[in-house]
Design a protein around this motif. Structure first.
Motif, PDB file in Angstrom:
ATOM      1  N   MET A   1       0.844  -1.154   0.000  1.00 56.41           N
ATOM      2  CA  MET A   1       0.000   0.000   0.000  1.00 56.41           C
ATOM      3  C   MET A   1       0.897   1.226   0.000  1.00 56.41           C
ATOM      4  N   ALA A   2       0.440   2.271  -0.674  1.00 51.44           N
ATOM      5  CA  ALA A   2       1.155   3.546  -0.733  1.00 51.44           C
ATOM      6  C   ALA A   2       0.148   4.673  -0.571  1.00 51.44           C
ATOM      7  N   VAL A   3       0.565   5.720   0.123  1.00 46.74           N
ATOM      8  CA  VAL A   3      -0.282   6.896   0.358  1.00 46.74           C
ATOM      9  C   VAL A   3       0.547   8.132   0.051  1.00 46.74           C
ATOM     10  N   ALA A   4      -0.047   9.090  -0.680  1.00 51.58           N
ATOM     11  CA  ALA A   4       0.669  10.326  -1.000  1.00 51.58           C
ATOM     12  C   ALA A   4      -0.322  11.463  -1.191  1.00 51.58           C
ATOM     13  N   GLU A   5       0.132  12.669  -0.865  1.00 53.06           N
ATOM     14  CA  GLU A   5      -0.649  13.861  -1.183  1.00 53.06           C
ATOM     15  C   GLU A   5      -0.426  14.135  -2.667  1.00 53.06           C
ATOM     16  N   TRP A  12      -3.254  25.264   2.635  1.00 53.38           N
ATOM     17  CA  TRP A  12      -2.955  24.766   3.976  1.00 53.38           C
ATOM     18  C   TRP A  12      -4.115  24.016   4.606  1.00 53.38           C
ATOM     19  N   ASN A  13      -5.333  24.237   4.112  1.00 54.32           N
ATOM     20  CA  ASN A  13      -6.505  23.646   4.744  1.00 54.32           C
ATOM     21  C   ASN A  13      -7.203  22.604   3.878  1.00 54.32           C
ATOM     22  N   ARG A  14      -6.515  22.115   2.865  1.00 52.60           N
ATOM     23  CA  ARG A  14      -7.115  21.130   1.961  1.00 52.60           C
ATOM     24  C   ARG A  14      -6.019  20.216   1.443  1.00 52.60           C
ATOM     25  N   ALA A  15      -6.348  18.955   1.255  1.00 52.69           N
ATOM     26  CA  ALA A  15      -5.390  17.997   0.695  1.00 52.69           C
ATOM     27  C   ALA A  15      -6.130  16.999  -0.174  1.00 52.69           C
ATOM     28  N   THR A  16      -5.517  16.631  -1.255  1.00 55.11           N
ATOM     29  CA  THR A  16      -6.003  15.526  -2.065  1.00 55.11           C
ATOM     30  C   THR A  16      -5.018  14.388  -1.858  1.00 55.11           C
ATOM     31  N   VAL A  17      -5.528  13.279  -1.347  1.00 57.14           N
ATOM     32  CA  VAL A  17      -4.671  12.161  -0.967  1.00 57.14           C
ATOM     33  C   VAL A  17      -4.985  10.969  -1.865  1.00 57.14           C
TER      34      VAL A  17
END
Length: 56
Positions: A1-5, A12-17
């Motif tokens: 498994m791999a996780v990345a932004e 600063w208040n949002r991320a797509t992961v």
């Protein structure tokens, strides 16, 4: 498994992961990704705006 932004790095208040899971069965991949989603939801400090699943 791999996780990345994978998007919205300039906010600063949002991320797509992105989460990647390698499996020889689609059902197993869905199960694992479902567990990841439930874990993130259980943390309670984030708001999930949407979920997209792709099998390749």
């Amino acid at each position: 498994m791999a996780v990345a932004e994978v998007g919205d790095q300039d906010l600063w208040n949002r991320a797509t992961v992105g989460v990647a899971c390698v499996s020889n069965e689609g059902a197993h991949a869905h199960q694992v990704l479902g567990q990841v989603l439930r874990f993130v939801e259980s943390v309670g400090e984030v708001e999930i705006d949407g979920v997209e699943v792709r099998l390749a």
